[in-house]
Design a protein around this motif. Structure first.
Motif, PDB file in Angstrom:
ATOM      1  N   GLY A  81      36.316   0.940  10.734  1.00 54.92           N
ATOM      2  CA  GLY A  81      36.721  -0.340  11.318  1.00 54.92           C
ATOM      3  C   GLY A  81      35.557  -1.221  11.734  1.00 54.92           C
ATOM      4  N   GLU A  82      34.379  -0.659  11.759  1.00 57.19           N
ATOM      5  CA  GLU A  82      33.151  -1.427  12.070  1.00 57.19           C
ATOM      6  C   GLU A  82      33.285  -2.262  13.348  1.00 57.19           C
ATOM      7  N   ARG A  83      33.979  -1.700  14.344  1.00 55.97           N
ATOM      8  CA  ARG A  83      34.196  -2.385  15.632  1.00 55.97           C
ATOM      9  C   ARG A  83      35.054  -3.651  15.498  1.00 55.97           C
ATOM     10  N   GLY A  84      35.794  -3.760  14.400  1.00 58.37           N
ATOM     11  CA  GLY A  84      36.626  -4.940  14.201  1.00 58.37           C
ATOM     12  C   GLY A  84      37.801  -4.988  15.166  1.00 58.37           C
ATOM     13  N   LEU A  85      38.466  -6.155  15.197  1.00 56.40           N
ATOM     14  CA  LEU A  85      39.696  -6.300  15.964  1.00 56.40           C
ATOM     15  C   LEU A  85      40.748  -5.363  15.364  1.00 56.40           C
ATOM     16  N   GLY A  86      41.443  -4.599  16.222  1.00 58.67           N
ATOM     17  CA  GLY A  86      42.415  -3.615  15.732  1.00 58.67           C
ATOM     18  C   GLY A  86      43.436  -4.217  14.774  1.00 58.67           C
ATOM     19  N   PRO A  87      44.106  -5.305  15.177  1.00 61.90           N
ATOM     20  CA  PRO A  87      45.129  -5.872  14.290  1.00 61.90           C
ATOM     21  C   PRO A  87      44.566  -6.331  12.945  1.00 61.90           C
ATOM     22  N   VAL A  88      43.344  -6.857  12.951  1.00 61.10           N
ATOM     23  CA  VAL A  88      42.739  -7.346  11.716  1.00 61.10           C
ATOM     24  C   VAL A  88      42.446  -6.184  10.776  1.00 61.10           C
ATOM     25  N   VAL A  89      41.926  -5.101  11.351  1.00 58.00           N
ATOM     26  CA  VAL A  89      41.577  -3.944  10.515  1.00 58.00           C
ATOM     27  C   VAL A  89      42.840  -3.289   9.948  1.00 58.00           C
ATOM     28  N   ILE A  90      43.872  -3.119  10.768  1.00 58.87           N
ATOM     29  CA  ILE A  90      45.041  -2.382  10.271  1.00 58.87           C
ATOM     30  C   ILE A  90      45.882  -3.248   9.333  1.00 58.87           C
ATOM     31  N   MET A  91      45.941  -4.561   9.554  1.00 59.85           N
ATOM     32  CA  MET A  91      46.699  -5.396   8.609  1.00 59.85           C
ATOM     33  C   MET A  91      45.963  -5.504   7.272  1.00 59.85           C
ATOM     34  N   ASN A  92      44.642  -5.454   7.327  1.00 58.53           N
ATOM     35  CA  ASN A  92      43.871  -5.386   6.087  1.00 58.53           C
ATOM     36  C   ASN A  92      44.152  -4.067   5.359  1.00 58.53           C
ATOM     37  N   ALA A  93      44.239  -2.975   6.140  1.00 57.79           N
ATOM     38  CA  ALA A  93      44.570  -1.667   5.552  1.00 57.79           C
ATOM     39  C   ALA A  93      45.956  -1.709   4.909  1.00 57.79           C
ATOM     40  N   MET A  94      46.911  -2.362   5.600  1.00 58.86           N
ATOM     41  CA  MET A  94      48.271  -2.424   5.064  1.00 58.86           C
ATOM     42  C   MET A  94      48.291  -3.142   3.723  1.00 58.86           C
ATOM     43  N   GLU A  95      47.517  -4.219   3.639  1.00 59.68           N
ATOM     44  CA  GLU A  95      47.430  -4.981   2.389  1.00 59.68           C
ATOM     45  C   GLU A  95      46.845  -4.110   1.273  1.00 59.68           C
ATOM     46  N   MET A  96      45.823  -3.350   1.588  1.00 56.28           N
ATOM     47  CA  MET A  96      45.202  -2.492   0.566  1.00 56.28           C
ATOM     48  C   MET A  96      46.164  -1.388   0.124  1.00 56.28           C
ATOM     49  N   LEU A  97      46.869  -0.774   1.100  1.00 55.30           N
ATOM     50  CA  LEU A  97      47.812   0.302   0.756  1.00 55.30           C
ATOM     51  C   LEU A  97      48.932  -0.230  -0.128  1.00 55.30           C
ATOM     52  N   ARG A  98      49.400  -1.422   0.222  1.00 53.11           N
ATOM     53  CA  ARG A  98      50.529  -1.997  -0.517  1.00 53.11           C
ATOM     54  C   ARG A  98      50.206  -2.058  -2.015  1.00 53.11           C
ATOM     55  N   GLY A  99      48.959  -2.373  -2.321  1.00 50.32           N
ATOM     56  CA  GLY A  99      48.552  -2.456  -3.717  1.00 50.32           C
ATOM     57  C   GLY A  99      48.595  -1.116  -4.443  1.00 50.32           C
ATOM     58  N   ALA A 100      48.523  -0.025  -3.688  1.00 47.47           N
ATOM     59  CA  ALA A 100      48.513   1.304  -4.321  1.00 47.47           C
ATOM     60  C   ALA A 100      49.912   1.834  -4.578  1.00 47.47           C
ATOM     61  N   LEU A 101      50.911   1.298  -3.859  1.00 43.52           N
ATOM     62  CA  LEU A 101      52.244   1.916  -3.859  1.00 43.52           C
ATOM     63  C   LEU A 101      52.924   1.918  -5.227  1.00 43.52           C
ATOM     64  N   THR A 102      52.710   0.869  -6.003  1.00 39.79           N
ATOM     65  CA  THR A 102      53.354   0.805  -7.322  1.00 39.79           C
ATOM     66  C   THR A 102      53.008   2.046  -8.129  1.00 39.79           C
ATOM     67  N   GLU A 103      51.766   2.491  -7.967  1.00 36.30           N
ATOM     68  CA  GLU A 103      51.323   3.651  -8.725  1.00 36.30           C
ATOM     69  C   GLU A 103      51.691   4.966  -8.031  1.00 36.30           C
ATOM     70  N   THR A 104      51.481   5.032  -6.701  1.00 35.38           N
ATOM     71  CA  THR A 104      51.574   6.329  -6.016  1.00 35.38           C
ATOM     72  C   THR A 104      52.892   6.551  -5.268  1.00 35.38           C
ATOM     73  N   GLY A 105      53.591   5.479  -4.872  1.00 30.32           N
ATOM     74  CA  GLY A 105      54.849   5.642  -4.131  1.00 30.32           C
ATOM     75  C   GLY A 105      54.657   5.767  -2.639  1.00 30.32           C
ATOM     76  N   LEU A 106      53.539   6.343  -2.211  1.00 27.03           N
ATOM     77  CA  LEU A 106      53.189   6.356  -0.791  1.00 27.03           C
ATOM     78  C   LEU A 106      51.671   6.377  -0.674  1.00 27.03           C
ATOM     79  N   ALA A 107      51.159   5.926   0.467  1.00 22.19           N
ATOM     80  CA  ALA A 107      49.715   5.861   0.642  1.00 22.19           C
ATOM     81  C   ALA A 107      49.393   5.895   2.129  1.00 22.19           C
ATOM     82  N   ILE A 108      48.186   6.335   2.430  1.00 24.04           N
ATOM     83  CA  ILE A 108      47.777   6.512   3.837  1.00 24.04           C
ATOM     84  C   ILE A 108      46.424   5.858   4.063  1.00 24.04           C
ATOM     85  N   ALA A 109      46.281   5.234   5.232  1.00 19.78           N
ATOM     86  CA  ALA A 109      44.968   4.748   5.662  1.00 19.78           C
ATOM     87  C   ALA A 109      44.589   5.498   6.931  1.00 19.78           C
TER      88      ALA A 109
END
Lengths: 334, 334
Positions: A81-109
Motif C-alpha cells: 500500500g506504500e502508506r497510501g490512503l486505505g480507500p484508494v488502495v483497496i478500491m484500486n485493488a478491487m479494480e485490478m481483481l475485477r479484471g481477473a474474474l473473467t478468467e479465474t472466477g474469483l480473486a484475492i488481494a
C-alpha cells in the motif's frame, strides 16, 4: 447540529486535496467517511479526519500512491500500500481483481502497508452493486482479549460480506469484538457505565467502568465462537498479507506510526455459479416477514437498518457534534 | 463401552463396502465418522452411520460416484455431487482444486447434490496439513431462528477454517447456531433442562424444555452478529452452488429425501502471499501463555481441545453407547 452530506463531503474533500491529493482520491476518501456518517457509524466517520490529516502532514499517509500490486498468480494479487490512503488502495485493488474474474472466477488481494480503510461495508456494497460477491477482512491494534483470557491480544478484526440479492444487496459488516472501542469511548464521554461482559480493566478484572475499560481489553463477541472467528481472521490476514499480528500493530489510532495492519479483499463472480440472486431476495423477504419475538420489532436483515438510516440522513442531514464541526472548519480556515 | 478406533473404522468400512463402495471410498467415509468420534464430536460420528446405510439402500446416496466437476473458470469448479457420499465428493473436489492453485493461487468448489459431509474440521485440517489455507462452508435443514425471530428459517450453517501454523495447523470449526441439535437431543435423552437462550418452542416461546426445543428452533450464536454470519453463509452457498435455501432443505437427517443443501470449499495457497507460518505459530504460543481469567483454565486455541481429545482416545479407545454398538454389530451380522 445537522449538516448537509454534500457540504460535509466537499469540506472533507478540500481538506484532503490541500495535502496534495488528486481530486478523485480525495473525494473517495471523503466519501467513505461520509457514508459511515450517513449509516449512523460516526466512529468511522468524520471524527477520524483530523487524525488522518495529521498523518498526511507527518508523512505517515501518502496521498499520491494507490499502492503497487504484484500478480503472484492469476488470481492472487499482493499489494504494498506504500502508506497510501486505505480507500484508494483497496478500491484500486478491487479494480485490478475485477479484471481477473473473467478468467479465474474469483480473486484475492492481500494488502499490507495501507492506511485505515474505514467502514468495510463500503467495499462489500460496492462489489455487490457490481454483481459480485465481495468479502473484506481487516486487522487492527490489539484491543480484544481471547475468550477465557484478560489481555488485549487480538484486533477487532472485522469481516464484511456483500452478496447480490435482487434490488438491494445483502451487506454484512461486523467487528469480532462484542462492541467497538468507539462505543466504549462514547459511554466514557457521557459518564454512563458499560454493560457487564463488554470489557476487563488493565488488571484483567471484569468492569462496567468505561474509563477502566479503555485501558483494558474488549471481549470477543459470541464467547468462544466469536473469539475463534476473530483469531482466524487475525491469522488469515497476516498469513497472506505479511502484515503484523495485533500486539505489534500500530497506525490506525495514532499519529506516530506507519499502519502495519493488513487487509484482504476477495471477489467471487456469482455468474460462474448456478444460484439465483432472485431466489435469495425472495428468501430474505420471507425472513423479514417471519414471526418476530417482539411484535413491534420485525425480523431485520443485516444492512436494512443502515439503508434506512442513510435514506433518513440524506433528507435530514448528518448530525455532527459542534466541537467536531468547529475543529474541521478551523482546519479549513487554516 | 470403549472400543479401538481401528476396530470401529474397519467395522464402518465393511458396512459401507457391502453397499458396493470401492475400498478407498468406504474407508474415507468411515474415517470422517471415526475422526469425529476421536475428537469428542459423537453427533457427527458413528450415530450417523445407520441413517447413511439406509440412505444407500434406498438409492438416496450413491457409493459409486465422486461427483462430476465442471471448471466454469480457471479457479471456479461447479460440482454436481450426483448423490455421492459427502466426504468422497468434497475430497475429490479438494484434489481438483489443488491442481489449479499453481496457476491461480486460490480456487473454489461449489457443490450441490452431495450427501452430508460430516465434521468440517476434517477437510480444513487436511488442507492445512498440506500447507494450504482451507475454508469450508455448508448449509442444512432449517433449524435456527433469526435474531429477533422465532421460526426456524436458517440452517446451522457451519464454517471451518484451517491455516498452516508451524507444527500444528490452526483449525476452527463452528456452527453458527448457539448449540447443535445433537446437544439438545442429548439433554432430552438425559431428561435435563437446557439453558435459557438456547431455543424457542413450536409457538416461538423461549423454553428450557429440550423436548419442546426439538420441535421449535435453536438460537443463533452471538445474537445479531452470529445471525448475520449464519445468514451470509446461507446466501453465499446457495448463490454459488445453486443449492436450496434452508426452509426447502432435506436429506441430511432423514431417509426419504435427496440431500439438497450445498457445500463450498475454498483453497488458498499461502506460498503466494508474504506471511510466515512460523510467526503465526509463535503468536499462538503467546496467546496460550497469556493471562487467563481463571488461573486453572489456560487460554485455548481452537483445535487444541480436539487434538488433545484425539490423542487420549487413540490410547484409551472410543466411548460408544452400548445400544449403538449393538445396532452396528447387528447390521454387520445381517
Amino acid at each position: 447540529m445537522k449538516l448537509s452530506p454534500e457540504y460535509l463531503r466537499n469540506l472533507a474533500t478540500v481538506l484532503i486535496e490541500r495535502r496534495g491529493a488528486a481530486a478523485a482520491a480525495a473525494r473517495l476518501q471523503a466519501d467513505v467517511l461520509i457514508e459511515a456518517e450517513l449509516r449512523g457509524l460516526p466512529s468511522h466517520g468524520l471524527q477520524r479526519l483530523p487524525l488522518l490529516l495529521s498523518r498526511l502532514d507527518k508523512g505517515l499517509a501518502d496521498v499520491r500512491t494507490s499502492g503497487t500490486g504484484t500478480w503472484q498468480r492469476l488470481g492472487f494479487l499482493s499489494i504494498d500500500g506504500e502508506r497510501g490512503l486505505g480507500p484508494v488502495v483497496i478500491m484500486n485493488a478491487m479494480e485490478m481483481l475485477r479484471g481477473a474474474l473473467t478468467e479465474t472466477g474469483l480473486a484475492i488481494a492481500a494488502i499490507r502497508n495501507a492506511n485505515h480503510i474505514g467502514m468495510l461495508a463500503y467495499y462489500a456494497e460496492a462489489a455487490a452493486r457490481d454483481g459480485l460477491i465481495g468479502m473484506i477482512l481487516s486487522t487492527s491494534e490489539a484491543l480484544v482479549h481471547p475468550f477465557g483470557g484478560t489481555k488485549a491480544m487480538l484486533g477487532t478484526n472485522p469481516i464484511a460480506i456483500g452478496i447480490p440479492a435482487g434490488d438491494h444487496p445483502f451487506v454484512l459488516d461486523l467487528a469480532t469484538s462484542v462492541v467497538s472501542m468507539g462505543k466504549i469511548n462514547n459511554h466514557a464521554l457521557r459518564g454512563i457505565p458499560i454493560p457487564s461482559g463488554w470489557a476487563v480493566d488493565r488488571e484483567g478484572r471484569p468492569t462496567t467502568d468505561p474509563h477502566a475499560a479503555k485501558s483494558g481489553a474488549i471481549a470477543p463477541f459470541g464467547d468462544a465462537k466469536g473469539y475463534g472467528l476473530g483469531l482466524a481472521i487475525e491469522l488469515l490476514v497476516s498469513a497472506l498479507a505479511g502484515s503484523d499480528l495485533a500486539p505489534d500493530v500500530h497506525g490506525t489510532l495514532d499519529e506516530t506510526h506507519p499502519a502495519n495492519k493488513g487487509d484482504i479483499l476477495i471477489l467471487i463472480d456469482p455468474s460462474a455459479g448456478t444460484g439465483s440472486s432472485k431466489a435469495l431476495a425472495a428468501y430474505l423477504d420471507c425472513l423479514r416477514l417471519s414471526h418476530p419475538l417482539d411484535p413491534s420489532h420485525p425480523v431485520a436483515i443485516p444492512g436494512d437498518g443502515a439503508r434506512a438510516r442513510r435514506a433518513a440522513a440524506m433528507e435530514a442531514g448528518i448530525e455532527l457534534p459542534q466541537s467536531l464541526f468547529e475543529h474541521l472548519t478551523a482546519l479549513e480556515a487554516a
